[in-house]
Design a protein around this motif. Structure first.
Motif, mmCIF file in Angstrom:
data_model
loop_
_atom_site.group_PDB
_atom_site.id
_atom_site.type_symbol
_atom_site.label_atom_id
_atom_site.label_comp_id
_atom_site.label_asym_id
_atom_site.label_seq_id
_atom_site.Cartn_x
_atom_site.Cartn_y
_atom_site.Cartn_z
ATOM 1 N N ASP A 41 26.454 43.024 45.306
ATOM 2 C CA ASP A 41 26.571 44.461 45.079
ATOM 3 C C ASP A 41 27.824 45.044 45.714
ATOM 4 O O ASP A 41 28.355 46.037 45.232
ATOM 5 N N ARG A 42 28.311 44.454 46.805
ATOM 6 C CA ARG A 42 29.489 45.003 47.471
ATOM 7 C C ARG A 42 30.796 44.506 46.870
ATOM 8 O O ARG A 42 31.777 45.250 46.823
ATOM 9 N N ALA A 43 30.832 43.268 46.403
ATOM 10 C CA ALA A 43 32.084 42.678 45.934
ATOM 11 C C ALA A 43 32.709 43.424 44.760
ATOM 12 O O ALA A 43 33.920 43.618 44.738
ATOM 13 N N PRO A 44 31.934 43.862 43.747
ATOM 14 C CA PRO A 44 32.580 44.492 42.585
ATOM 15 C C PRO A 44 32.677 46.015 42.676
ATOM 16 O O PRO A 44 32.592 46.695 41.670
ATOM 17 N N ARG A 45 32.883 46.556 43.856
ATOM 18 C CA ARG A 45 32.862 48.015 44.005
ATOM 19 C C ARG A 45 33.954 48.712 43.196
ATOM 20 O O ARG A 45 33.799 49.861 42.825
ATOM 21 N N ASN A 46 35.056 48.045 42.912
ATOM 22 C CA ASN A 46 36.128 48.664 42.129
ATOM 23 C C ASN A 46 35.965 48.422 40.630
ATOM 24 O O ASN A 46 36.798 48.850 39.854
ATOM 25 N N ASN A 47 34.915 47.716 40.238
ATOM 26 C CA ASN A 47 34.758 47.343 38.836
ATOM 27 C C ASN A 47 34.134 48.452 38.002
ATOM 28 O O ASN A 47 33.275 49.198 38.478
ATOM 29 N N LEU A 48 34.552 48.498 36.749
ATOM 30 C CA LEU A 48 33.938 49.343 35.733
ATOM 31 C C LEU A 48 33.552 48.456 34.562
ATOM 32 O O LEU A 48 34.245 47.498 34.244
ATOM 33 N N ARG A 49 32.454 48.805 33.929
ATOM 34 C CA ARG A 49 31.997 48.086 32.738
ATOM 35 C C ARG A 49 32.092 49.056 31.571
ATOM 36 O O ARG A 49 31.571 50.171 31.632
ATOM 37 N N LEU A 50 32.780 48.641 30.511
ATOM 38 C CA LEU A 50 32.929 49.452 29.311
ATOM 39 C C LEU A 50 32.072 48.853 28.211
ATOM 40 O O LEU A 50 32.204 47.671 27.891
ATOM 41 N N ARG A 51 31.207 49.647 27.646
ATOM 42 C CA ARG A 51 30.349 49.179 26.563
ATOM 43 C C ARG A 51 30.774 49.865 25.273
ATOM 44 O O ARG A 51 31.014 51.070 25.247
ATOM 45 N N GLY A 52 30.885 49.083 24.206
ATOM 46 C CA GLY A 52 31.218 49.645 22.904
ATOM 47 C C GLY A 52 32.668 49.471 22.486
ATOM 48 O O GLY A 52 33.084 50.010 21.456
ATOM 49 N N VAL A 53 33.458 48.741 23.263
ATOM 50 C CA VAL A 53 34.856 48.491 22.892
ATOM 51 C C VAL A 53 34.856 47.515 21.718
ATOM 52 O O VAL A 53 34.291 46.423 21.824
ATOM 53 N N PRO A 54 35.459 47.891 20.578
ATOM 54 C CA PRO A 54 35.403 47.013 19.397
ATOM 55 C C PRO A 54 35.997 45.638 19.671
ATOM 56 O O PRO A 54 36.974 45.499 20.408
ATOM 57 N N GLU A 55 35.389 44.635 19.063
ATOM 58 C CA GLU A 55 35.880 43.265 19.203
ATOM 59 C C GLU A 55 37.249 43.093 18.549
ATOM 60 O O GLU A 55 37.951 42.121 18.817
ATOM 61 N N SER A 56 37.637 44.049 17.692
ATOM 62 C CA SER A 56 38.945 43.956 17.034
ATOM 63 C C SER A 56 40.098 44.125 18.023
ATOM 64 O O SER A 56 41.235 43.778 17.724
ATOM 65 N N ILE A 57 39.820 44.652 19.217
ATOM 66 C CA ILE A 57 40.847 44.753 20.261
ATOM 67 C C ILE A 57 41.030 43.360 20.849
ATOM 68 O O ILE A 57 40.113 42.801 21.446
ATOM 69 N N SER A 58 42.202 42.798 20.683
ATOM 70 C CA SER A 58 42.446 41.429 21.140
ATOM 71 C C SER A 58 42.532 41.376 22.665
ATOM 72 O O SER A 58 42.804 42.386 23.313
ATOM 73 N N PRO A 59 42.323 40.193 23.255
ATOM 74 C CA PRO A 59 42.438 40.060 24.715
ATOM 75 C C PRO A 59 43.808 40.497 25.232
ATOM 76 O O PRO A 59 43.907 41.052 26.324
ATOM 77 N N GLU A 60 44.854 40.266 24.453
ATOM 78 C CA GLU A 60 46.207 40.663 24.877
ATOM 79 C C GLU A 60 46.361 42.180 24.901
ATOM 80 O O GLU A 60 47.149 42.721 25.676
ATOM 81 N N ASP A 61 45.622 42.890 24.045
ATOM 82 C CA ASP A 61 45.744 44.351 23.952
ATOM 83 C C ASP A 61 44.752 45.096 24.830
ATOM 84 O O ASP A 61 44.817 46.329 24.929
ATOM 85 N N LEU A 62 43.823 44.376 25.472
ATOM 86 C CA LEU A 62 42.794 45.054 26.271
ATOM 87 C C LEU A 62 43.383 45.868 27.415
ATOM 88 O O LEU A 62 42.937 46.986 27.688
ATOM 89 N N GLN A 63 44.378 45.327 28.108
ATOM 90 C CA GLN A 63 44.980 46.028 29.253
ATOM 91 C C GLN A 63 45.515 47.400 28.830
ATOM 92 O O GLN A 63 45.227 48.409 29.464
ATOM 93 N N VAL A 64 46.268 47.432 27.734
ATOM 94 C CA VAL A 64 46.837 48.701 27.249
ATOM 95 C C VAL A 64 45.723 49.632 26.768
ATOM 96 O O VAL A 64 45.710 50.828 27.080
ATOM 97 N N TYR A 65 44.772 49.082 26.016
ATOM 98 C CA TYR A 65 43.658 49.875 25.500
ATOM 99 C C TYR A 65 42.901 50.553 26.643
ATOM 100 O O TYR A 65 42.594 51.747 26.594
ATOM 101 N N VAL A 66 42.612 49.782 27.691
ATOM 102 C CA VAL A 66 41.846 50.306 28.824
ATOM 103 C C VAL A 66 42.627 51.393 29.560
ATOM 104 O O VAL A 66 42.076 52.427 29.919
#
Length: 193
Positions: A6-31
């Motif tokens: 519970d303490r380790a991922p304190r800076n993490n966010l989880r995004l639900r609903g991001v289309p799979e059409s967003i490629s792994p290379e484009d995720l950084q910019v999209y986010v």
């Protein structure tokens, strides 16, 4: 291990609903664009994302459901600002109607927080604002009185004292005790005093 998880991922966010059409290379910019859209007051140089990737999907979800995206914000307070901006919106964002932004919590933490569902549901119905603290505590300010609730029973007692429950509801599942500092006795004293 659960405490570390519970303490380790304190800076993490989880995004639900991001289309799979967003490629792994484009995720950084999209986010980064998504975070800036939700919190336009935050300067671009503060919206640093250390890592971003998709996570495995639970087997019970249909194939058409996109996998969640997990990201680590460089600054903890930026993560909190984005979460607050997302949760304070009355309607979904016009550019991201299907996106949900959540804290990245362990399964054990989610189970514990579900035990508070009766209390938090009633507080939302009554318009009482509350804020989750770390682990399974949440903070309420009502009539200039600050209350820290660490057990579902304490929340029900507070609701009854404020006149929102005609009778104290029973049936809240007791929360498993964690080792370490425990302020529940102090908060229970304030609730019943």
């Amino acid at each position: 291990m659960a405490d570390y998880e519970d303490r380790a991922p304190r800076n993490n966010l989880r995004l639900r609903g991001v289309p799979e059409s967003i490629s792994p290379e484009d995720l950084q910019v999209y986010v980064r664009v998504l975070l800036h859209t939700y919190s336009p007051d935050i300067s671009a140089d503060m919206l640093l994302v250390d890592r971003v990737h998709r996570v495995a999907k639970p087997k019970y979800l249909p194939d058409s459901t996109p996998r969640d995206v997990l990201l680590r914000a460089h600054y903890y307070h930026i993560k909190e600002l984005v979460l607050r901006a997302h949760h304070s919106r009355p309607d979904p964002h016009e550019h991201y109607p299907s996106i949900r932004i959540m804290a990245d919590l362990s399964a054990a933490m989610l189970r514990c927080r579900r035990e508070f569902q009766q209390v938090t549901s009633e507080m939302r119905n009554q318009g009482i604002r509350y804020r989750w603290g770390f682990l399974t505590k949440f903070n309420i300010t009502k009539n200039r009185e600050a209350v820290i609730i660490s057990k579902p029973e304490e929340g029900l007692i507070a609701l009854k004292r404020w006149g929102f429950l005609a009778k104290l509801t029973t049936g809240a599942t007791p929360m498993p005790q964690r080792q370490g500092r425990n302020n529940s006795a102090d908060s229970a004293h304030r609730l019943t005093a």
